[in-house]
Design a protein around this motif. Sequence first.
Motif, PDB file in Angstrom:
ATOM      1  N   UNK A 279       0.798  -1.226   0.000  1.00 58.05           N
ATOM      2  CA  UNK A 279       0.000   0.000   0.000  1.00 58.05           C
ATOM      3  C   UNK A 279       0.833   1.279   0.000  1.00 58.05           C
ATOM      4  N   UNK A 280       1.934   1.385   0.810  1.00 57.95           N
ATOM      5  CA  UNK A 280       2.741   2.611   0.716  1.00 57.95           C
ATOM      6  C   UNK A 280       3.356   2.795  -0.664  1.00 57.95           C
ATOM      7  N   UNK A 281       3.807   1.697  -1.268  1.00 56.06           N
ATOM      8  CA  UNK A 281       4.377   1.792  -2.607  1.00 56.06           C
ATOM      9  C   UNK A 281       3.342   2.164  -3.638  1.00 56.06           C
ATOM     10  N   UNK A 282       2.155   1.590  -3.482  1.00 56.75           N
ATOM     11  CA  UNK A 282       1.072   1.918  -4.388  1.00 56.75           C
ATOM     12  C   UNK A 282       0.708   3.392  -4.276  1.00 56.75           C
ATOM     13  N   UNK A 283       0.625   3.906  -3.052  1.00 54.96           N
ATOM     14  CA  UNK A 283       0.264   5.306  -2.859  1.00 54.96           C
ATOM     15  C   UNK A 283       1.282   6.229  -3.506  1.00 54.96           C
ATOM     16  N   UNK A 284       2.557   5.928  -3.309  1.00 57.15           N
ATOM     17  CA  UNK A 284       3.615   6.741  -3.893  1.00 57.15           C
ATOM     18  C   UNK A 284       3.463   6.788  -5.409  1.00 57.15           C
ATOM     19  N   UNK A 285       3.137   5.658  -6.002  1.00 60.97           N
ATOM     20  CA  UNK A 285       3.006   5.607  -7.448  1.00 60.97           C
ATOM     21  C   UNK A 285       1.740   6.300  -7.929  1.00 60.97           C
ATOM     22  N   UNK A 286       0.671   6.234  -7.137  1.00 58.52           N
ATOM     23  CA  UNK A 286      -0.544   6.961  -7.493  1.00 58.52           C
ATOM     24  C   UNK A 286      -0.279   8.457  -7.535  1.00 58.52           C
ATOM     25  N   UNK A 287       0.482   8.944  -6.569  1.00 57.03           N
ATOM     26  CA  UNK A 287       0.824  10.365  -6.531  1.00 57.03           C
ATOM     27  C   UNK A 287       1.658  10.741  -7.746  1.00 57.03           C
ATOM     28  N   UNK A 288       2.587   9.880  -8.113  1.00 62.52           N
ATOM     29  CA  UNK A 288       3.439  10.154  -9.275  1.00 62.52           C
ATOM     30  C   UNK A 288       2.641  10.133 -10.574  1.00 62.52           C
ATOM     31  N   UNK A 289       1.558   9.369 -10.585  1.00 61.47           N
ATOM     32  CA  UNK A 289       0.700   9.358 -11.765  1.00 61.47           C
ATOM     33  C   UNK A 289       0.475   7.986 -12.357  1.00 61.47           C
ATOM     34  N   UNK A 290      -0.797   7.640 -12.567  1.00 61.75           N
ATOM     35  CA  UNK A 290      -1.152   6.390 -13.225  1.00 61.75           C
ATOM     36  C   UNK A 290      -1.022   6.586 -14.733  1.00 61.75           C
ATOM     37  N   UNK A 291      -0.416   5.650 -15.434  1.00 61.69           N
ATOM     38  CA  UNK A 291      -0.456   5.731 -16.904  1.00 61.69           C
ATOM     39  C   UNK A 291      -1.916   5.825 -17.355  1.00 61.69           C
ATOM     40  N   UNK A 292      -2.214   6.810 -18.193  1.00 60.30           N
ATOM     41  CA  UNK A 292      -3.605   7.139 -18.514  1.00 60.30           C
ATOM     42  C   UNK A 292      -4.399   5.934 -19.002  1.00 60.30           C
ATOM     43  N   UNK A 293      -3.780   5.096 -19.829  1.00 57.60           N
ATOM     44  CA  UNK A 293      -4.546   3.976 -20.391  1.00 57.60           C
ATOM     45  C   UNK A 293      -4.818   2.887 -19.353  1.00 57.60           C
ATOM     46  N   UNK A 294      -4.160   2.975 -18.200  1.00 52.71           N
ATOM     47  CA  UNK A 294      -4.380   1.978 -17.157  1.00 52.71           C
ATOM     48  C   UNK A 294      -5.360   2.455 -16.082  1.00 52.71           C
ATOM     49  N   UNK A 295      -5.670   3.739 -16.075  1.00 56.25           N
ATOM     50  CA  UNK A 295      -6.557   4.277 -15.029  1.00 56.25           C
ATOM     51  C   UNK A 295      -7.915   3.570 -14.991  1.00 56.25           C
ATOM     52  N   UNK A 296      -8.588   3.330 -16.132  1.00 54.83           N
ATOM     53  CA  UNK A 296      -9.889   2.662 -16.062  1.00 54.83           C
ATOM     54  C   UNK A 296      -9.827   1.315 -15.336  1.00 54.83           C
ATOM     55  N   UNK A 297      -8.850   0.515 -15.657  1.00 52.24           N
ATOM     56  CA  UNK A 297      -8.738  -0.791 -15.017  1.00 52.24           C
ATOM     57  C   UNK A 297      -8.489  -0.695 -13.528  1.00 52.24           C
ATOM     58  N   UNK A 298      -7.677   0.263 -13.121  1.00 49.46           N
ATOM     59  CA  UNK A 298      -7.372   0.429 -11.700  1.00 49.46           C
ATOM     60  C   UNK A 298      -8.566   0.978 -10.932  1.00 49.46           C
ATOM     61  N   UNK A 299      -9.281   1.928 -11.509  1.00 44.86           N
ATOM     62  CA  UNK A 299     -10.473   2.447 -10.840  1.00 44.86           C
ATOM     63  C   UNK A 299     -11.529   1.350 -10.681  1.00 44.86           C
ATOM     64  N   UNK A 300     -11.651   0.498 -11.689  1.00 43.13           N
ATOM     65  CA  UNK A 300     -12.667  -0.545 -11.637  1.00 43.13           C
ATOM     66  C   UNK A 300     -12.404  -1.581 -10.549  1.00 43.13           C
ATOM     67  N   UNK A 301     -11.176  -1.649 -10.063  1.00 42.16           N
ATOM     68  CA  UNK A 301     -10.878  -2.551  -8.959  1.00 42.16           C
ATOM     69  C   UNK A 301     -11.685  -2.199  -7.722  1.00 42.16           C
TER      70      UNK A 301
END
Length: 295
Positions: free
Chosen positions: A40-62
């Motif tokens: 979770x800390x690593x995930x948060x850091x990467x979310x702040x840095x930015x999700x690759x745009x084409x991957x955002x839909x899949x991640x939000x759907x989780x």
Amino acid sequence: AMSRKYSLSDEFEIIDPPVPKVHREEWALLQRPGQSRVSPPGLRHSLVRGIPEHMRPGLWQMFGANVSERQYLQLSNFTGADREINKDLSRTFPFHSLFTQKGGIGQTALQNLLRAYAKADPKVGYCQGMAFIAGLLLMHLSELAAFRVFWYVMNDLQWRELFLAGTPKLVRILDSLARQVESHHLDLYMHFQSQELDFTCFSAYFLTLCVYIAPLEVSVKIMDLFLMEGEEVLLNLILKMLVLKKTKILRLKSGELHNFLSKRLVVECFEQYKAESLLEFGSDFCQIEEEYEMI
């Protein structure tokens, strides 16, 4: 049941820090439950840095609730809240190409989604503010997927309580914000008191998840984190912005102060500072005022 509880521990194996930044290949792994070693800390850091745009839909759907297409179609036939919903269709992202055309694909999808929620949650129904959250989701997700994530926001994150009679959750959140400002930034709190400023000036930050007042590129980053962490993201962001603009805020009076805090604060901060600086929250950030990286 249309709602399910979501826990990061269901999807990610927690590993010991320090955690490296998630790379593009690892973003793809996040969409495969049980196969990621991202904490979770690593995930948060990467979310702040930015999700690759084409991957955002899949991640939000989780984070989406378990709603079938059949359920959704039945719910979206509801017309009992159309008078209120239809008033806001043309006011929601009026300059975004998806929503500019009356009766177009975007406005129709937004109407369907809001109808479905009003039917599924009659105690809340439809309230102003919801359309901006739903509209942002529809910019990145299909209509059904957007409804599933909207349901998660409203129920699993308990955002529906902001829209109940008496706005109980909004009252609690604004009270928490006031107490934190008083505890950590007494000079700001006293200035607000002297100018008879009510903390309700921050209401739109919560009712629309900042979507109404923040640029879209900022809104999606806030949504990325909000889906994982809930209201704390918004509280911490407001506190951080108040710290950064304290000198200016202390000079503003009455109406000017209200207008700046309710409309300009988030815009100026994201124009002046990098998003990752504003959205990284250390445990002691309330006491630090000059450490943020400017653009």
